[in-house]
Enzyme design. Structure first.
Site, PDB file in Angstrom:
ATOM      1  N   PRO A  57     -10.350  -2.381   0.490  1.00  0.00           N
ATOM      2  CA  PRO A  57     -11.401  -1.432  -0.168  1.00  0.00           C
ATOM      3  C   PRO A  57     -11.869  -1.273  -1.303  1.00  0.00           C
ATOM      4  O   PRO A  57     -10.932  -2.696  -2.307  1.00  0.00           O
ATOM      5  CB  PRO A  57     -10.420   0.153  -0.090  1.00  0.00           C
ATOM      6  CG  PRO A  57      -8.804  -1.198   0.295  1.00  0.00           C
ATOM      7  CD  PRO A  57      -9.139  -2.079   1.038  1.00  0.00           C
ATOM      8  N   ASN A  58     -12.744  -0.848  -1.186  1.00  0.00           N
ATOM      9  CA  ASN A  58     -13.930  -0.968  -2.692  1.00  0.00           C
ATOM     10  C   ASN A  58     -14.256  -2.473  -3.128  1.00  0.00           C
ATOM     11  O   ASN A  58     -15.662  -2.330  -3.846  1.00  0.00           O
ATOM     12  CB  ASN A  58     -12.661  -0.490  -4.138  1.00  0.00           C
ATOM     13  CG  ASN A  58     -12.510   1.113  -3.992  1.00  0.00           C
ATOM     14  OD1 ASN A  58     -13.074   1.687  -4.089  1.00  0.00           O
ATOM     15  ND2 ASN A  58     -11.118   1.077  -3.804  1.00  0.00           N
TER      16      ASN A  58
ATOM     17  N   ARG B 186     -18.548  -2.104  -9.955  1.00  0.00           N
ATOM     18  CA  ARG B 186     -17.491  -1.649 -10.191  1.00  0.00           C
ATOM     19  C   ARG B 186     -16.398  -2.778 -11.583  1.00  0.00           C
ATOM     20  O   ARG B 186     -16.309  -4.046 -10.801  1.00  0.00           O
ATOM     21  CB  ARG B 186     -16.862  -2.347  -8.385  1.00  0.00           C
ATOM     22  CG  ARG B 186     -15.484  -1.547  -8.913  1.00  0.00           C
ATOM     23  CD  ARG B 186     -14.639  -2.247  -7.575  1.00  0.00           C
ATOM     24  NE  ARG B 186     -12.720  -1.644  -8.044  1.00  0.00           N
ATOM     25  CZ  ARG B 186     -11.909  -2.543  -7.162  1.00  0.00           C
ATOM     26  NH1 ARG B 186     -12.238  -3.463  -6.217  1.00  0.00           N
ATOM     27  NH2 ARG B 186     -10.557  -2.343  -7.144  1.00  0.00           N
TER      28      ARG B 186
ATOM     29  N   TYR C 195     -13.947  -7.777 -12.323  1.00  0.00           N
ATOM     30  CA  TYR C 195     -14.223  -8.313 -10.972  1.00  0.00           C
ATOM     31  C   TYR C 195     -16.101  -8.553 -11.326  1.00  0.00           C
ATOM     32  O   TYR C 195     -15.924  -9.183 -10.312  1.00  0.00           O
ATOM     33  CB  TYR C 195     -14.461  -7.082 -10.263  1.00  0.00           C
ATOM     34  CG  TYR C 195     -13.372  -6.908  -9.825  1.00  0.00           C
ATOM     35  CD1 TYR C 195     -11.991  -7.160  -9.396  1.00  0.00           C
ATOM     36  CD2 TYR C 195     -12.864  -4.652 -10.355  1.00  0.00           C
ATOM     37  CE1 TYR C 195     -10.826  -5.979  -9.150  1.00  0.00           C
ATOM     38  CE2 TYR C 195     -11.908  -4.230  -9.980  1.00  0.00           C
ATOM     39  CZ  TYR C 195     -11.081  -5.161  -9.628  1.00  0.00           C
ATOM     40  OH  TYR C 195      -9.699  -4.858  -9.075  1.00  0.00           O
TER      41      TYR C 195
ATOM     42  N   ASN D 134      -8.837 -10.681   1.227  1.00  0.00           N
ATOM     43  CA  ASN D 134      -8.603 -10.206   0.025  1.00  0.00           C
ATOM     44  C   ASN D 134      -7.999  -7.879   0.323  1.00  0.00           C
ATOM     45  O   ASN D 134      -9.277  -7.693   0.658  1.00  0.00           O
ATOM     46  CB  ASN D 134      -9.884  -9.832  -1.295  1.00  0.00           C
ATOM     47  CG  ASN D 134      -9.502  -8.500  -2.379  1.00  0.00           C
ATOM     48  OD1 ASN D 134      -8.768  -8.698  -2.578  1.00  0.00           O
ATOM     49  ND2 ASN D 134      -9.882  -9.326  -3.261  1.00  0.00           N
TER      50      ASN D 134
ATOM     51  N   ALA E  68      -6.416  -3.024  -2.799  1.00  0.00           N
ATOM     52  CA  ALA E  68      -5.392  -1.683  -3.456  1.00  0.00           C
ATOM     53  C   ALA E  68      -4.868  -2.256  -2.014  1.00  0.00           C
ATOM     54  O   ALA E  68      -3.392  -1.886  -2.422  1.00  0.00           O
ATOM     55  CB  ALA E  68      -6.223  -0.437  -3.329  1.00  0.00           C
TER      56      ALA E  68
ATOM     57  N   HIS F 194      -0.687  -4.065  -2.241  1.00  0.00           N
ATOM     58  CA  HIS F 194       0.009  -3.699  -2.924  1.00  0.00           C
ATOM     59  C   HIS F 194       0.686  -2.336  -2.172  1.00  0.00           C
ATOM     60  O   HIS F 194       1.863  -1.552  -2.956  1.00  0.00           O
ATOM     61  CB  HIS F 194      -0.238  -3.452  -4.184  1.00  0.00           C
ATOM     62  CG  HIS F 194      -1.110  -4.140  -5.307  1.00  0.00           C
ATOM     63  ND1 HIS F 194      -1.042  -4.886  -5.305  1.00  0.00           N
ATOM     64  CD2 HIS F 194      -2.975  -3.286  -4.863  1.00  0.00           C
ATOM     65  CE1 HIS F 194      -2.081  -5.533  -5.800  1.00  0.00           C
ATOM     66  NE2 HIS F 194      -3.175  -4.180  -5.802  1.00  0.00           N
TER      67      HIS F 194
ATOM     68  N   GLU G 286      -4.377 -15.922   1.100  1.00  0.00           N
ATOM     69  CA  GLU G 286      -4.582 -14.248  -0.127  1.00  0.00           C
ATOM     70  C   GLU G 286      -5.636 -14.948  -1.565  1.00  0.00           C
ATOM     71  O   GLU G 286      -4.989 -15.428  -2.090  1.00  0.00           O
ATOM     72  CB  GLU G 286      -3.425 -13.965  -0.187  1.00  0.00           C
ATOM     73  CG  GLU G 286      -3.742 -12.790  -0.939  1.00  0.00           C
ATOM     74  CD  GLU G 286      -1.319 -12.299  -1.995  1.00  0.00           C
ATOM     75  OE1 GLU G 286      -0.311 -12.575  -1.394  1.00  0.00           O
ATOM     76  OE2 GLU G 286      -2.126 -10.957  -1.945  1.00  0.00           O
TER      77      GLU G 286
ATOM     78  N   HIS H  49      -7.507 -12.971  -4.444  1.00  0.00           N
ATOM     79  CA  HIS H  49      -8.193 -11.173  -5.450  1.00  0.00           C
ATOM     80  C   HIS H  49      -8.788 -12.062  -6.549  1.00  0.00           C
ATOM     81  O   HIS H  49      -8.533 -13.422  -7.236  1.00  0.00           O
ATOM     82  CB  HIS H  49      -6.604 -11.141  -6.544  1.00  0.00           C
ATOM     83  CG  HIS H  49      -5.567 -11.067  -5.424  1.00  0.00           C
ATOM     84  ND1 HIS H  49      -5.810  -9.338  -4.503  1.00  0.00           N
ATOM     85  CD2 HIS H  49      -4.404 -11.364  -4.722  1.00  0.00           C
ATOM     86  CE1 HIS H  49      -4.462  -9.699  -3.978  1.00  0.00           C
ATOM     87  NE2 HIS H  49      -4.164 -10.376  -4.292  1.00  0.00           N
ATOM     88  N   LEU H  50      -9.701 -11.269  -6.816  1.00  0.00           N
ATOM     89  CA  LEU H  50     -11.172 -12.157  -8.080  1.00  0.00           C
ATOM     90  C   LEU H  50      -9.781 -11.826  -8.961  1.00  0.00           C
ATOM     91  O   LEU H  50     -10.190 -12.953  -9.868  1.00  0.00           O
ATOM     92  CB  LEU H  50     -11.953 -11.221  -7.990  1.00  0.00           C
ATOM     93  CG  LEU H  50     -12.905 -11.029  -6.575  1.00  0.00           C
ATOM     94  CD1 LEU H  50     -13.286  -9.769  -6.046  1.00  0.00           C
ATOM     95  CD2 LEU H  50     -13.771 -12.139  -7.183  1.00  0.00           C
ATOM     96  N   SER H  51      -9.002 -11.136  -9.583  1.00  0.00           N
ATOM     97  CA  SER H  51      -8.477 -10.653 -11.234  1.00  0.00           C
ATOM     98  C   SER H  51      -7.187 -11.662 -11.043  1.00  0.00           C
ATOM     99  O   SER H  51      -6.863 -11.729  -9.095  1.00  0.00           O
ATOM    100  CB  SER H  51      -8.311  -9.322 -11.312  1.00  0.00           C
ATOM    101  OG  SER H  51      -7.848  -8.708  -9.752  1.00  0.00           O
TER     102      SER H  51
ATOM    103  N   ARG I 286      -2.119  -8.211 -14.549  1.00  0.00           N
ATOM    104  CA  ARG I 286      -2.164  -6.677 -14.823  1.00  0.00           C
ATOM    105  C   ARG I 286      -1.397  -5.333 -14.744  1.00  0.00           C
ATOM    106  O   ARG I 286      -0.482  -5.813 -15.135  1.00  0.00           O
ATOM    107  CB  ARG I 286      -3.185  -6.410 -13.848  1.00  0.00           C
ATOM    108  CG  ARG I 286      -4.969  -7.329 -13.493  1.00  0.00           C
ATOM    109  CD  ARG I 286      -5.761  -6.782 -12.471  1.00  0.00           C
ATOM    110  NE  ARG I 286      -6.853  -5.535 -12.839  1.00  0.00           N
ATOM    111  CZ  ARG I 286      -7.093  -5.002 -12.257  1.00  0.00           C
ATOM    112  NH1 ARG I 286      -7.512  -5.767 -11.169  1.00  0.00           N
ATOM    113  NH2 ARG I 286      -7.630  -3.672 -12.458  1.00  0.00           N
TER     114      ARG I 286
ATOM    115  N   ARG J 210       0.175  -3.645  -9.670  1.00  0.00           N
ATOM    116  CA  ARG J 210      -0.307  -4.842  -8.953  1.00  0.00           C
ATOM    117  C   ARG J 210       0.688  -6.492  -8.924  1.00  0.00           C
ATOM    118  O   ARG J 210       0.367  -7.145  -7.957  1.00  0.00           O
ATOM    119  CB  ARG J 210      -1.785  -4.919  -9.713  1.00  0.00           C
ATOM    120  CG  ARG J 210      -3.225  -3.637  -9.648  1.00  0.00           C
ATOM    121  CD  ARG J 210      -3.976  -4.161 -10.124  1.00  0.00           C
ATOM    122  NE  ARG J 210      -4.328  -3.665 -10.802  1.00  0.00           N
ATOM    123  CZ  ARG J 210      -5.549  -2.574 -10.651  1.00  0.00           C
ATOM    124  NH1 ARG J 210      -5.770  -2.581  -8.883  1.00  0.00           N
ATOM    125  NH2 ARG J 210      -5.990  -1.591 -10.748  1.00  0.00           N
TER     126      ARG J 210
HETATM  127  C1  DQA Z   1      -8.150  -7.066  -5.787  1.00  0.00           C
HETATM  128  C2  DQA Z   1      -6.755  -6.548  -7.235  1.00  0.00           C
HETATM  129  C3  DQA Z   1      -6.404  -5.201  -6.377  1.00  0.00           C
HETATM  130  O1  DQA Z   1      -5.671  -4.988  -7.470  1.00  0.00           O
HETATM  131  C4  DQA Z   1      -7.374  -4.110  -6.297  1.00  0.00           C
HETATM  132  O2  DQA Z   1      -6.868  -2.840  -6.483  1.00  0.00           O
HETATM  133  C5  DQA Z   1      -9.438  -4.492  -6.072  1.00  0.00           C
HETATM  134  C6  DQA Z   1      -9.169  -5.766  -5.874  1.00  0.00           C
HETATM  135  C7  DQA Z   1      -8.989  -8.140  -6.957  1.00  0.00           C
HETATM  136  O3  DQA Z   1      -9.814  -9.041  -5.947  1.00  0.00           O
HETATM  137  O4  DQA Z   1      -8.247  -8.657  -7.510  1.00  0.00           O
HETATM  138  O5  DQA Z   1      -9.176  -3.974  -5.607  1.00  0.00           O
HETATM  139  O6  DQA Z   1      -7.282  -7.251  -4.784  1.00  0.00           O
END
Ligand code: DQA
Length: 145
Positions: free
Chosen positions: A11-12, A19, A24, A75, A78, A81, A99, A101-103, A108, A112
């Site tokens: 999602p997102n 965003r 990101y 990825n 959210a 978590h 797995e 993640h960008l961040s 954080r 997370r």
């Molecule tokens: C994320 C980190 C998650 O905590 C967040 O909800 C995302 C992006 C990342 O790629 O850093 O949607 O997965």
């Protein structure tokens, strides 16, 4: 035959580019997918990419990936978590899962720091922006060699 690999984004992640760019980056998901496809080809992999904002669709795709792909990069956004359903789908796979993640989720908010995805992953790459996906592809090339 190149090994077929699937990237699943949750999602997102379809709103990357606009965003929270401080966190990101400015690249869109299409930019990242195109870069990943080119890099995959140079590594001798064939890459497909899938994104959904819906937990059940992600579960369906993961179940299907076990039949159609040699490796999965995920990825889950959210859902990382929160989603026991996605974790369970990943746990049932016999192919390697990485797995991404960008961040750097560990720098954080505390919520997370917990990942259900990690429990089913061979390894985790986070904090390198879109390079996290590139690094995951390199790891996947070795795992599927
Ligand atoms: C994320 C980190 C998650 O905590 C967040 O909800 C995302 C992006 C990342 O790629 O850093 O949607 O997965």
């Amino acid at each position: 035959m190149p090994a077929r690999i699937l990237i699943v984004n949750g999602p997102n992640l379809n709103t990357l580019g606009t965003r929270e760019p401080d966190i990101y980056g400015h690249e869109t998901l299409s930019d990242i997918e195109a870069k990943c496809k080119a890099h995959a080809q140079s590594l001798g992999l064939a890459l497909d990419a899938f994104q959904s904002n819906h937990e059940g669709e992600i579960v369906d795709k993961i179940q299907q990936a076990g039949k159609d792909y040699r490796g999965l990069i995920v990825n889950a956004g959210a859902y990382t978590h929160t989603s026991i359903a996605i974790m369970d789908a990943l746990l049932s796979l016999k192919i390697p899962v990485i797995e991404v993640h960008l961040s750097n989720i560990f720098r954080r908010e505390a919520f997370r720091h917990e990942s259900y995805i990690s429990k089913a992953a061979k390894g985790v790459i986070c904090g390198f922006g879109s390079d996290s996906y590139r690094l995951a592809l390199e790891a996947m090339a070795k795992l599927t060699a």
